[in-house]
Design an enzyme around this catalytic site. Structure first.
Site, short mmCIF file in Angstrom:
data_model
loop_
_atom_site.label_atom_id
_atom_site.label_comp_id
_atom_site.label_asym_id
_atom_site.label_seq_id
_atom_site.Cartn_x
_atom_site.Cartn_y
_atom_site.Cartn_z
N TRP A 130 40.71 36.68 38.28
CA TRP A 130 41.89 36.85 39.13
C TRP A 130 42.56 38.21 38.90
CZ3 TRP A 130 45.20 31.90 40.18
CH2 TRP A 130 44.36 30.80 40.46
N TYR B 143 27.12 35.18 43.65
CA TYR B 143 27.85 36.13 42.80
C TYR B 143 27.88 35.65 41.35
CZ TYR B 143 31.73 38.68 40.69
OH TYR B 143 32.51 39.43 39.84
N LYS C 149 25.85 37.36 38.11
CA LYS C 149 26.61 37.86 36.96
C LYS C 149 26.15 37.17 35.68
CE LYS C 149 29.75 40.36 36.91
NZ LYS C 149 29.84 41.83 36.71
N THR D 9 32.67 37.52 34.71
CA THR D 9 33.60 36.81 35.58
C THR D 9 33.69 35.32 35.28
OG1 THR D 9 33.96 36.19 37.91
CG2 THR D 9 31.71 36.59 37.23
#
Length: 246
Positions: A84, A59, A63, A34
């Site tokens: 997105w 988060y 990750k 991400t």
């Protein structure tokens, strides 16, 4: 953001176990990461794969830990950071704004967070390109190693030369405000008065990166992936959604 231990288990420890299993059987691991691995430092140019991760929350941090644990196992891997995401399926920003612009007279949407909307179908197609490339490399390795026993060959595949981190999003840059305006245009719900606002008007436990634009030079050069412009893909998705409702 409220359960750091569970988040670490899902995003880092679990992938580390899968990576270890991939090493044991000579497989390649694909890990979807991400843009949240960036954000703490201010950027004004697209982020490259070798840029130091500076996550702003649980988060993004977990990750990033997942990426690091996979790399540490030395398994054949491809890590793709994306951003997105939206599609015709599940809950996502595009579908939410299609509904809100059709039912609300006015909306406020943040304009001080900039990135690139990514159509999940485009990401999936890029993943298929990578998987096909890996499959071709395995076939080549098998032919070059015909004297090795079948079981040993299965486990002792040569290192995949294209292992590493890659970025994928659609082309272009916009804010969430711009994204919403284009959704309304393609959806035919332009009577909604969409106004720009600052992020601090919508307090949240999740701090989004303000400029997580991803540089896609590497994935395009390595795999020959073609990347559509974000408005073109958005139009395809909204057209599909509208047709499915007819």
């Amino acid at each position: 953001e409220d359960d750091a231990l569970r988040c670490e288990s899902v995003n880092a420890k679990g992938p580390a176990n899968i990576a270890a299993a991939a090493v044991a059987v000579g497989a390649k691991m694909m890990y979807i990461s991400t843009d949240y691995v960036f954000g703490k430092e201010p950027y004004n140019v697209p982020c490259k794969e070798d840029q130091t991760g500076t996550p702003t929350g649980v988060y993004g941090l977990t990750k990033l830990h997942g990426e690091q644990k996979i790399i540490a196992t030395d398994c054949n891997h491809v890590i793709i950071r994306t951003a997105w995401l939206y599609s015709e399926f599940g809950k996502n920003f595009c579908k939410t704004m299609m509904n809100l612009t059709a039912t609300k007279p006015q909306l406020k949407v943040v304009f001080d967070q900039v990135g690139t909307p990514t159509y999940a179908l485009d990401l999936a197609k890029a993943i298929v390109v990578v998987l096909n490339d890996y499959a071709a490399s395995v076939i080549s390795t098998d032919r070059d190693s015909s004297v090795i026993s079948t079981e040993r060959q299965r486990v002792e595949k040569s290192t995949y030369q294209k292992s590493g981190i890659y970025h994928y999003s659609n082309e272009g840059v916009c804010s969430w405000f711009d994204f919403t305006k284009m959704i309304a245009e393609y959806n035919g719900t332009t009577s909604c008065d969409i106004q720009p606002c600052h992020s601090n008007e919508f307090p949240s436990p999740v701090k989004r990166p303000s400029y997580p634009v991803l540089d896609k030079t590497k994935i395009k050069g390595t795999f020959g992936v073609e990347v559509p412009y974000w408005t073109d893909s958005l139009k395809v998705c909204i057209t599909n959604l509208k047709n499915s409702n007819n």
